[in-house]
Design a protein around this motif. Sequence first.
Motif, PDB file in Angstrom:
ATOM      1  N   UNK A   1     -11.622  37.722 -16.143  1.00 55.00           N
ATOM      2  CA  UNK A   1     -10.774  36.587 -15.754  1.00 55.00           C
ATOM      3  C   UNK A   1     -11.589  35.306 -15.648  1.00 55.00           C
ATOM      4  N   UNK A   2     -12.760  35.377 -15.015  1.00 59.49           N
ATOM      5  CA  UNK A   2     -13.583  34.182 -14.852  1.00 59.49           C
ATOM      6  C   UNK A   2     -14.077  33.614 -16.169  1.00 59.49           C
ATOM      7  N   UNK A   3     -14.556  34.490 -17.060  1.00 63.55           N
ATOM      8  CA  UNK A   3     -15.089  34.003 -18.334  1.00 63.55           C
ATOM      9  C   UNK A   3     -13.979  33.536 -19.270  1.00 63.55           C
ATOM     10  N   UNK A   4     -12.846  34.223 -19.240  1.00 61.17           N
ATOM     11  CA  UNK A   4     -11.701  33.767 -20.053  1.00 61.17           C
ATOM     12  C   UNK A   4     -11.287  32.366 -19.634  1.00 61.17           C
ATOM     13  N   UNK A   5     -11.181  32.144 -18.338  1.00 60.75           N
ATOM     14  CA  UNK A   5     -10.769  30.832 -17.842  1.00 60.75           C
ATOM     15  C   UNK A   5     -11.761  29.752 -18.271  1.00 60.75           C
ATOM     16  N   UNK A   6     -13.061  30.029 -18.130  1.00 59.23           N
ATOM     17  CA  UNK A   6     -14.071  29.040 -18.500  1.00 59.23           C
ATOM     18  C   UNK A   6     -14.036  28.735 -19.994  1.00 59.23           C
ATOM     19  N   UNK A   7     -13.931  29.790 -20.818  1.00 55.86           N
ATOM     20  CA  UNK A   7     -13.897  29.588 -22.270  1.00 55.86           C
ATOM     21  C   UNK A   7     -12.697  28.747 -22.694  1.00 55.86           C
ATOM     22  N   UNK A   8     -11.523  29.093 -22.173  1.00 54.77           N
ATOM     23  CA  UNK A   8     -10.311  28.394 -22.592  1.00 54.77           C
ATOM     24  C   UNK A   8     -10.224  26.990 -21.996  1.00 54.77           C
ATOM     25  N   UNK A   9     -10.782  26.810 -20.815  1.00 54.59           N
ATOM     26  CA  UNK A   9     -10.810  25.462 -20.232  1.00 54.59           C
ATOM     27  C   UNK A   9     -11.503  24.489 -21.186  1.00 54.59           C
ATOM     28  N   UNK A  10     -12.687  24.863 -21.667  1.00 54.77           N
ATOM     29  CA  UNK A  10     -13.422  23.968 -22.557  1.00 54.77           C
ATOM     30  C   UNK A  10     -12.748  23.893 -23.921  1.00 54.77           C
ATOM     31  N   UNK A  11     -12.269  25.023 -24.419  1.00 56.63           N
ATOM     32  CA  UNK A  11     -11.639  25.034 -25.747  1.00 56.63           C
ATOM     33  C   UNK A  11     -10.441  24.104 -25.808  1.00 56.63           C
ATOM     34  N   UNK A  12      -9.620  24.117 -24.765  1.00 61.05           N
ATOM     35  CA  UNK A  12      -8.385  23.345 -24.840  1.00 61.05           C
ATOM     36  C   UNK A  12      -8.529  21.923 -24.337  1.00 61.05           C
ATOM     37  N   UNK A  13      -9.763  21.465 -24.126  1.00 59.03           N
ATOM     38  CA  UNK A  13      -9.962  20.021 -24.013  1.00 59.03           C
ATOM     39  C   UNK A  13      -9.803  19.363 -25.381  1.00 59.03           C
ATOM     40  N   UNK A  14      -9.936  20.158 -26.464  1.00 64.60           N
ATOM     41  CA  UNK A  14      -9.873  19.593 -27.810  1.00 64.60           C
ATOM     42  C   UNK A  14      -8.935  20.334 -28.772  1.00 64.60           C
ATOM     43  N   UNK A  15      -8.617  21.617 -28.505  1.00 64.04           N
ATOM     44  CA  UNK A  15      -7.985  22.436 -29.528  1.00 64.04           C
ATOM     45  C   UNK A  15      -6.585  21.954 -29.906  1.00 64.04           C
ATOM     46  N   UNK A  16      -5.811  21.461 -28.940  1.00 59.98           N
ATOM     47  CA  UNK A  16      -4.461  20.993 -29.273  1.00 59.98           C
ATOM     48  C   UNK A  16      -4.498  19.784 -30.202  1.00 59.98           C
ATOM     49  N   UNK A  17      -5.641  19.094 -30.245  1.00 62.96           N
ATOM     50  CA  UNK A  17      -5.797  17.903 -31.089  1.00 62.96           C
ATOM     51  C   UNK A  17      -6.446  18.229 -32.434  1.00 62.96           C
ATOM     52  N   UNK A  18      -6.759  19.492 -32.683  1.00 69.93           N
ATOM     53  CA  UNK A  18      -7.445  19.864 -33.925  1.00 69.93           C
ATOM     54  C   UNK A  18      -6.685  19.427 -35.178  1.00 69.93           C
ATOM     55  N   UNK A  19      -5.353  19.580 -35.263  1.00 69.21           N
ATOM     56  CA  UNK A  19      -4.664  19.107 -36.479  1.00 69.21           C
ATOM     57  C   UNK A  19      -4.877  17.619 -36.737  1.00 69.21           C
ATOM     58  N   UNK A  20      -4.880  16.823 -35.676  1.00 66.71           N
ATOM     59  CA  UNK A  20      -5.088  15.384 -35.839  1.00 66.71           C
ATOM     60  C   UNK A  20      -6.530  15.084 -36.233  1.00 66.71           C
ATOM     61  N   UNK A  21      -7.494  15.854 -35.713  1.00 68.02           N
ATOM     62  CA  UNK A  21      -8.900  15.681 -36.096  1.00 68.02           C
ATOM     63  C   UNK A  21      -9.093  16.026 -37.567  1.00 68.02           C
ATOM     64  N   UNK A  22      -8.470  17.113 -38.022  1.00 70.19           N
ATOM     65  CA  UNK A  22      -8.543  17.456 -39.445  1.00 70.19           C
ATOM     66  C   UNK A  22      -7.932  16.366 -40.306  1.00 70.19           C
ATOM     67  N   UNK A  23      -6.828  15.806 -39.852  1.00 64.99           N
ATOM     68  CA  UNK A  23      -6.188  14.708 -40.595  1.00 64.99           C
ATOM     69  C   UNK A  23      -7.117  13.502 -40.668  1.00 64.99           C
ATOM     70  N   UNK A  24      -7.793  13.194 -39.572  1.00 62.08           N
ATOM     71  CA  UNK A  24      -8.719  12.054 -39.559  1.00 62.08           C
ATOM     72  C   UNK A  24      -9.903  12.269 -40.497  1.00 62.08           C
ATOM     73  N   UNK A  25     -10.272  13.542 -40.723  1.00 61.23           N
ATOM     74  CA  UNK A  25     -11.370  13.844 -41.638  1.00 61.23           C
ATOM     75  C   UNK A  25     -10.909  13.921 -43.095  1.00 61.23           C
ATOM     76  N   UNK A  26      -9.612  13.707 -43.332  1.00 63.45           N
ATOM     77  CA  UNK A  26      -9.109  13.619 -44.697  1.00 63.45           C
ATOM     78  C   UNK A  26      -8.231  14.754 -45.157  1.00 63.45           C
ATOM     79  N   UNK A  27      -7.904  15.709 -44.303  1.00 65.04           N
ATOM     80  CA  UNK A  27      -7.064  16.836 -44.711  1.00 65.04           C
ATOM     81  C   UNK A  27      -5.596  16.414 -44.773  1.00 65.04           C
ATOM     82  N   UNK A  28      -4.862  16.943 -45.755  1.00 62.10           N
ATOM     83  CA  UNK A  28      -3.432  16.686 -45.877  1.00 62.10           C
ATOM     84  C   UNK A  28      -2.641  17.686 -45.025  1.00 62.10           C
ATOM     85  N   UNK A  29      -1.308  17.505 -44.966  1.00 61.35           N
ATOM     86  CA  UNK A  29      -0.470  18.418 -44.184  1.00 61.35           C
ATOM     87  C   UNK A  29      -0.588  19.849 -44.708  1.00 61.35           C
TER      88      UNK A  29
END
Length: 390
Positions: free
Chosen positions: A15-43
């Motif tokens: 439980x402790x390690x899952x929480x720590x891993x996902x806490x850091x991951x989801x500071x950015x993961x929901x924005x990954x599609x927009x980051x890929x778009x900014x790097x030039x990827x299409x839909x």
Amino acid sequence: MFKRIGLHRNLAVLSGTICANLFVRFTWYALLPLHLRNLGATEIEIGGVFTVLGLARSLFAIAGGALADRYGRRALIALSTFAMGPFLIFAGLSESWLILAAMLTGAEICGAFQWPPMSALIVESSEPERVAHSFSFTEAAVLLGLILGPLAGAGLIELFSIPTLMIANGAILMLNGVVRAFGLREAPRRNAGSALPKLRAAINAEVVWLIVIGTCVVASFAIAFGPYFAILARDAWGNTEAEINLLWSAGSIAALIGIALGRLSDRWGGRRVLALSAIGYGVSALAWGCAPSWQWGIVPLLLAFAFSEAIFMAQQTLQAEVTTPETRSSIFGIIATTTGLVGNLSPTLGAWLIIWGGNPLPFVAASGLGLLIAFAAAPIRKRARAPEKA
């Protein structure tokens, strides 16, 4: 007494390690599609990246499950967690969306080895009649990370770039791999290393229906909680990056309700809770995707998150009900791989649906897949077996 303390320790460490891993991951993961778009990827390319990530997450799960049944859960969980770290660090250093996608794919391949043994260890670290109760602790840790991560990300994104947050994610994964190596304890199992003949017998009609259910779950969730969450919020609702993170965090808070519903699986049975939750999710996903603004869509979005969490917990409980310790991790791996190979094609399908019918259409497909879960759960019956002992 000592043995039971050790099993409870497993739940605490996971439980402790899952929480720590996902806490850091989801500071950015929901924005990954927009980051890929900014790097030039299409839909279409973004949809393809998420399809590849999903396939990588699933393809090697069958190997992870088999290795865990033969050699034990703890070592595989710790090694795969640690190995994900360097890939995230190199992903953060990448300035090409193709290299970024390749590094994230490598991380998902490593992560695929840990999911079957982790799920099996959670089951085996609990009393047979309290499996859903045990999953409620680890799922609460998951949701705490999903709640706090996007909230922190909404503020941190103003100070740090997405690549910097990826690098931090890699460092935390390596640290938590070490924590798991020293903190976890093997749960008692019978006949470790001799599961192959029993595995053939264990793949029965119930497992086939679990594969059908898992395929619908993976395909539906890969649309609603994959790239189209951010794309719908940005393109149809006009939300900013910080607002998208806040929407994700709000949904994760609502998913806490799903834990309470999922825990009823111990009392009502996983099949009944799964069917009811799938119907609720299907209706909510449809209303969410068709909403013209976030003001109209927030309530069905929150309900979809809540019912999806209940689906996951009921699904895990149902899998525990029809498996035994000798082959459990292998069966979990088979289910994860087979469902992922088909289900994770849905992000690419979703991209074509957007081109054909606009942003709501992928959510219509997710809704239909959710409703199919209820029908697929009907034939499954709990396997009667003696209590598991060391």
